[in-house]
Design a protein around this motif. Sequence first.
Motif, PDB file in Angstrom:
ATOM      1  N   ALA A   1     -37.627 -60.466 142.373  1.00 26.41           N
ATOM      2  CA  ALA A   1     -37.531 -59.104 142.924  1.00 26.41           C
ATOM      3  C   ALA A   1     -36.072 -58.682 143.062  1.00 26.41           C
ATOM      4  CB  ALA A   1     -38.241 -59.040 144.282  1.00 26.41           C
ATOM      5  N   LEU A   2     -35.230 -59.597 143.541  1.00 27.93           N
ATOM      6  CA  LEU A   2     -33.803 -59.301 143.677  1.00 27.93           C
ATOM      7  C   LEU A   2     -33.180 -59.025 142.313  1.00 27.93           C
ATOM      8  CD1 LEU A   2     -31.137 -59.222 145.326  1.00 27.93           C
ATOM      9  CD2 LEU A   2     -30.971 -61.699 144.939  1.00 27.93           C
ATOM     10  N   PHE A   3     -33.491 -59.846 141.325  1.00 34.52           N
ATOM     11  CA  PHE A   3     -32.913 -59.678 139.993  1.00 34.52           C
ATOM     12  C   PHE A   3     -33.340 -58.352 139.361  1.00 34.52           C
ATOM     13  CE2 PHE A   3     -32.684 -64.580 139.317  1.00 34.52           C
ATOM     14  CZ  PHE A   3     -31.639 -64.633 140.230  1.00 34.52           C
ATOM     15  N   ASN A   4     -34.575 -57.947 139.589  1.00 30.55           N
ATOM     16  CA  ASN A   4     -35.025 -56.659 139.056  1.00 30.55           C
ATOM     17  C   ASN A   4     -34.266 -55.504 139.697  1.00 30.55           C
ATOM     18  OD1 ASN A   4     -36.989 -57.097 137.001  1.00 30.55           O
ATOM     19  ND2 ASN A   4     -38.475 -57.753 138.545  1.00 30.55           N
ATOM     20  N   ALA A   5     -34.043 -55.594 141.002  1.00 31.18           N
ATOM     21  CA  ALA A   5     -33.310 -54.534 141.710  1.00 31.18           C
ATOM     22  C   ALA A   5     -31.858 -54.489 141.261  1.00 31.18           C
ATOM     23  CB  ALA A   5     -33.399 -54.770 143.221  1.00 31.18           C
ATOM     24  N   VAL A   6     -31.219 -55.656 141.218  1.00 31.22           N
ATOM     25  CA  VAL A   6     -29.822 -55.731 140.791  1.00 31.22           C
ATOM     26  C   VAL A   6     -29.687 -55.310 139.337  1.00 31.22           C
ATOM     27  CG1 VAL A   6     -27.962 -57.347 140.268  1.00 31.22           C
ATOM     28  CG2 VAL A   6     -29.134 -57.479 142.461  1.00 31.22           C
TER      29      VAL A   6
END
Length: 279
Positions: free
Chosen positions: A131-136
């Motif tokens: 989820a973090l990687f998708n947002a970043v």
Amino acid sequence: MKIYYKQLILFLIALFPLVQIQAQEIALQLYSLRNEMKIDPVKYHELISEWGISALEGGSTYGMTDAEYSKLLADNDLRIIGVGAEYLQLTKDIQPIIDQAKKYGAKYAICYWIPHAEGPISMEELKIATALFNAVGADLKKEGITFLYHPHGYEFAKDRNKVRFNYMLENAKNFAFNMDVFWVKMGGGDPLKIMKKYPGKFPILHLKDRRKGTPGSKNGQGDVESNVILGTGDIDIAGIIKEAKKQGTEYLTIEDESSRSVTQIPISVEFIKRVLEKN
């Protein structure tokens, strides 16, 4: 008829640069020379150039000013194509990562490790990271930077007979992967099968071969001395290079963490070239 041939020749000449741009380029992860750079960074950047490599994954200036390091790169026809993106920094403020990438004109920002308890990463931790990687990745994309994750072997534990890393591969919407074939193999995965099952998700590969007989590990750790010259270990490096060419993988990055990296890297470069020429 002569006019037709002239037009055809002009078309092929115009097309040729595009073909070159799409070709695979051999790169080097500067961590391979981490010990040598402490002694003489100028000498070893010159040596990289002599090996015929111009694309680098890096980001450190080795004690030089930005201007001095930029000159060293330019003098040796070297360029940074990917910079590191530490996980904790991603959770706070990505602007320093953006600034560093833009300083070098780097197209990629790469996270090499997800902090977790020793051993395999949990499914919950992997979902949070995804989820973090998708947002970043969405934010970096706006800046013209592609975010990549570098698996490290601890993602290959199974839940109900399904490999945890598959979740990340299937849910990566705004990021792709810098797949280290050595660590995938260490974790029990098959890098070639993964490439074929998830084509287009690997703009960069870390090519690193493993000494035959080396035991696997699902904790992201292993003996760096098990890194051997490409094509001499138990990983199908030739098959991976062939598939990378088919998929249009942009960079074939050599990473050799062994104490023999200076002697092994140029031989690995020649191996990659031979495989590319044959396929």
